[in-house]
Design an enzyme around this catalytic site. Structure first.
Site, PDB file in Angstrom:
ATOM      1  N   HIS A 125     -14.496  -7.795 -34.967  1.00  0.00           N
ATOM      2  CA  HIS A 125     -15.728  -7.171 -35.450  1.00  0.00           C
ATOM      3  C   HIS A 125     -15.399  -5.719 -35.830  1.00  0.00           C
ATOM      4  O   HIS A 125     -14.488  -5.119 -35.261  1.00  0.00           O
ATOM      5  CB  HIS A 125     -16.740  -7.205 -34.300  1.00  0.00           C
ATOM      6  CG  HIS A 125     -18.113  -6.764 -34.643  1.00  0.00           C
ATOM      7  ND1 HIS A 125     -18.493  -5.446 -34.653  1.00  0.00           N
ATOM      8  CD2 HIS A 125     -19.216  -7.470 -34.973  1.00  0.00           C
ATOM      9  CE1 HIS A 125     -19.777  -5.358 -34.967  1.00  0.00           C
ATOM     10  NE2 HIS A 125     -20.244  -6.576 -35.172  1.00  0.00           N
ATOM     11  N   ASP A 203     -13.158  -7.657 -26.069  1.00  0.00           N
ATOM     12  CA  ASP A 203     -14.512  -7.546 -26.599  1.00  0.00           C
ATOM     13  C   ASP A 203     -15.243  -8.838 -26.219  1.00  0.00           C
ATOM     14  O   ASP A 203     -15.008  -9.899 -26.793  1.00  0.00           O
ATOM     15  CB  ASP A 203     -14.428  -7.373 -28.120  1.00  0.00           C
ATOM     16  CG  ASP A 203     -15.783  -7.477 -28.796  1.00  0.00           C
ATOM     17  OD1 ASP A 203     -16.766  -7.839 -28.131  1.00  0.00           O
ATOM     18  OD2 ASP A 203     -15.840  -7.212 -30.016  1.00  0.00           O
ATOM     19  N   GLN A 206     -19.652 -11.699 -27.446  1.00  0.00           N
ATOM     20  CA  GLN A 206     -20.171 -13.051 -27.678  1.00  0.00           C
ATOM     21  C   GLN A 206     -19.889 -13.999 -26.516  1.00  0.00           C
ATOM     22  O   GLN A 206     -20.251 -15.171 -26.583  1.00  0.00           O
ATOM     23  CB  GLN A 206     -19.592 -13.637 -28.976  1.00  0.00           C
ATOM     24  CG  GLN A 206     -19.956 -12.869 -30.231  1.00  0.00           C
ATOM     25  CD  GLN A 206     -21.456 -12.904 -30.547  1.00  0.00           C
ATOM     26  OE1 GLN A 206     -22.221 -13.697 -29.979  1.00  0.00           O
ATOM     27  NE2 GLN A 206     -21.889 -12.037 -31.442  1.00  0.00           N
ATOM     28  N   LYS A 229     -27.413  -9.110 -26.121  1.00  0.00           N
ATOM     29  CA  LYS A 229     -26.958 -10.451 -26.503  1.00  0.00           C
ATOM     30  C   LYS A 229     -27.002 -11.419 -25.318  1.00  0.00           C
ATOM     31  O   LYS A 229     -26.691 -12.590 -25.459  1.00  0.00           O
ATOM     32  CB  LYS A 229     -25.527 -10.390 -27.043  1.00  0.00           C
ATOM     33  CG  LYS A 229     -25.416  -9.655 -28.389  1.00  0.00           C
ATOM     34  CD  LYS A 229     -24.026  -9.835 -28.964  1.00  0.00           C
ATOM     35  CE  LYS A 229     -23.645  -8.811 -30.002  1.00  0.00           C
ATOM     36  NZ  LYS A 229     -24.343  -8.938 -31.263  1.00  0.00           N
ATOM     37  N   CYS A 367     -20.180  -8.214 -40.060  1.00  0.00           N
ATOM     38  CA  CYS A 367     -19.373  -7.069 -39.607  1.00  0.00           C
ATOM     39  C   CYS A 367     -17.914  -7.479 -39.377  1.00  0.00           C
ATOM     40  O   CYS A 367     -17.264  -6.972 -38.445  1.00  0.00           O
ATOM     41  CB  CYS A 367     -19.950  -6.422 -38.351  1.00  0.00           C
ATOM     42  SG  CYS A 367     -21.571  -5.726 -38.614  1.00  0.00           S
TER      43      CYS A 367
HETATM   44  N1  C6P Z   1     -22.290  -8.795 -33.526  1.00  0.00           N
HETATM   45  C1  C6P Z   1     -23.535 -10.329 -34.954  1.00  0.00           C
HETATM   46  O1  C6P Z   1     -24.543 -10.675 -35.573  1.00  0.00           O
HETATM   47  P1  C6P Z   1     -23.242  -4.124 -30.522  1.00  0.00           P
HETATM   48  O2  C6P Z   1     -23.790  -3.912 -31.910  1.00  0.00           O
HETATM   49  O3  C6P Z   1     -22.525  -2.919 -30.006  1.00  0.00           O
HETATM   50  O4  C6P Z   1     -24.233  -4.680 -29.565  1.00  0.00           O
HETATM   51  O5  C6P Z   1     -22.144  -5.301 -30.656  1.00  0.00           O
HETATM   52  C2  C6P Z   1     -21.112  -5.173 -31.582  1.00  0.00           C
HETATM   53  C3  C6P Z   1     -20.270  -6.414 -31.591  1.00  0.00           C
HETATM   54  C4  C6P Z   1     -18.967  -6.335 -31.138  1.00  0.00           C
HETATM   55  N2  C6P Z   1     -18.181  -7.414 -31.079  1.00  0.00           N
HETATM   56  C5  C6P Z   1     -18.617  -8.621 -31.463  1.00  0.00           C
HETATM   57  C6  C6P Z   1     -17.707  -9.802 -31.343  1.00  0.00           C
HETATM   58  C7  C6P Z   1     -19.913  -8.768 -31.945  1.00  0.00           C
HETATM   59  O6  C6P Z   1     -20.339  -9.977 -32.316  1.00  0.00           O
HETATM   60  C8  C6P Z   1     -20.759  -7.641 -32.039  1.00  0.00           C
HETATM   61  C9  C6P Z   1     -22.122  -7.745 -32.629  1.00  0.00           C
HETATM   62  C10 C6P Z   1     -23.582  -9.055 -34.131  1.00  0.00           C
HETATM   63  O7  C6P Z   1     -22.496 -10.984 -34.960  1.00  0.00           O
HETATM   64  C11 C6P Z   1     -24.103  -7.908 -34.949  1.00  0.00           C
HETATM   65  S1  C6P Z   1     -23.028  -7.508 -36.287  1.00  0.00           S
END
Ligand code: C6P
Length: 410
Positions: A125, A203, A206, A229, A367
């Site tokens: 991401h 990370d 998910q 999430k 992203c």
């Molecule tokens: N992915 C998606 O629709 P934040 O924005 O900090 O809560 O998470 C960022 C992030 C980091 N790593 C992974 C693997 C992610 O999936 C995400 C967020 C969302 O897939 C928003 S782009």
């Protein structure tokens, strides 16, 4: 022993799911972007603001004590949620993005020099790419990538050992890909890095709310995830850091709450985790997150994982029957999301028509622009599941995507 779960029954806990969108019952399949919140979380937030709201760690009045206790209890709960050794290994952040930025700024600025390498994978991401690029620009280090094998979305693990060279200082990788649904074998990968003295970050954006996540069995040095999430509120996240590392890392933001002493020339800082939490923190966030973690673990993340995977495999099988569809990510052993493209229609058109049918999908690069570029696409349509989704909903998704295909094919 796992107990049978009435997955449809759990939907009663989520008020938002019971509404019509464009005259159709809402089918929420954008859980990878953010999950919905159960009543237990909404009630915890309301209770906090109605009974306990005050600033933390400052006051000595009753409300401040209650707020501080709730805040620090949430930290201890987060430690149990991911099996950290002690609560001091848990830093409250705004989310995954801020957690990774914290490590890149604090640990990275202290440990990276010109000529060093930062190893990522091609499926990261943006929030696990851009902070490292910024760090590389500041330090003269280089970012290098472990390749992905194409539409199947698997890491080319046979190339990993050759990339783990002595210049690599940190390996930062995603547990579950948000655009492919790939589940990476993070414990095995971290073990290879650790054997070479390489620091590791996972990370878990998910994964943390979808499967059991245990930082000790993964063996990582850092792990980041977002509350929103995993049924918690937006604006709160967790960064886990191994205590021996956190204790040596400098602060990355200065302000109230993170200091021991301040004078006009210089300051001294609290130990971790408070050294990394400058200013008034999000207090209701940890309270809501605590309720979310309790809620998920009452169901059981092993059960949620099985349910997610079953829905994703069922969705894959259904969607794969559609003429001309291109599916992304592994067919088996995937996480609870499916990414696809129709030959006839742009992903945004698919998502727009699905919305007219009451179905919330996501279309775009998710992203992960470099990965999309590698796959030769601008975007994909994505359906991402959670435990409150059902097989009937997957049937409705597949029927709707087939209708959309016919609409564009005609
Ligand atoms: N992915 C998606 O629709 P934040 O924005 O900090 O809560 O998470 C960022 C992030 C980091 N790593 C992974 C693997 C992610 O999936 C995400 C967020 C969302 O897939 C928003 S782009």
């Amino acid at each position: 022993m796992s107990h049978p779960i009435d997955w449809s029954g759990l939907r009663a806990d989520f008020p938002i799911l019971h509404q019509q969108i464009h005259g159709k019952p809402l089918l929420y399949l954008d859980n990878a972007a953010t999950s919905q919140k159960p009543k237990a979380v909404l009630q915890a937030l309301q209770h906090y603001y109605e009974h306990d709201n005050a600033n933390v760690h400052r006051g000595i009045h009753e409300l401040s004590n209650r707020a501080t206790t709730a805040f620090e209890n949430a930290r201890a709960r987060a430690a149990r949620f991911i099996n950290a050794r002690v609560a001091e290994e848990i830093i409250f952040t705004r989310g995954t993005t801020e957690g990774i930025n914290l490590v890149a700024n604090s640990w990275g600025s202290q440990n990276l020099r010109a000529g060093d390498k930062i190893l990522l994978t091609e499926m990261e991401h943006h929030s696990n790419i851009v902070p490292w690029q910024l760090l590389a620009a500041r330090t003269g280090a280089r970012v290098v990538y472990l390749p992905v094998n194409g539409d199947e979305g698997l890491l080319q693990l046979d190339r990993l050992e050759a990339l783990l060279t002595p210049e690599v200082r940190i390996l930062s990788l995603v547990h579950i890909s948000n655009s492919m649904g790939t589940v990476n074998p993070v414990a095995e990968i971290c073990a290879l890095a650790r054997a070479r003295g390489i620091t590791t970050l996972v990370d878990a954006a998910q994964s943390a709310g979808h499967c059991p996540v245990d930082v000790q069995s993964i063996g990582c040095d850092f792990l980041a995830f977002s509350g929103h999430k995993i049924c918690g509120p937006t604006g709160i996240g967790i960064l886990y850091g191994r205590q021996q590392l956190l204790d040596k890392m400098p602060p990355w933001q200065g302000g109230g709450e993170m200091i021991l002493t301040v004078d006009y020339e210089q300051s001294t800082f609290k130990p971790a985790p408070h050294r990394f939490e400058a200013g008034t923190p999000d207090i209701s966030g940890p309270v809501g997150l605590h309720a979310a973690m309790d809620y998920l673990d009452a169901i059981g993340r092993d059960q949620i994982w099985r349910h997610d995977q079953e829905l994703a495999e069922y969705a894959w099988e259904g969607l794969a029957q559609i003429k001309g569809i291109r599916m992304f990510g592994p067919r088996k052993g995937r996480a609870g999301l499916v990414s696809f493209l129709l030959k006839e229609a742009h992903a945004h058109d698919v998502v727009t028509l699905a919305d007219h049918a009451g179905i919330a999908l996501r279309g775009g690069h998710h992203c992960t622009q470099p990965l999309m570029k590698k796959l030769g696409v601008e975007s994909t349509a994505r359906a991402s599941f959670y435990f409150y989704n059902t097989r009937e909903e997957v049937d409705r998704l597949v029927e709707t995507v087939e209708q959309i295909r016919r609409y564009f094919a005609d």
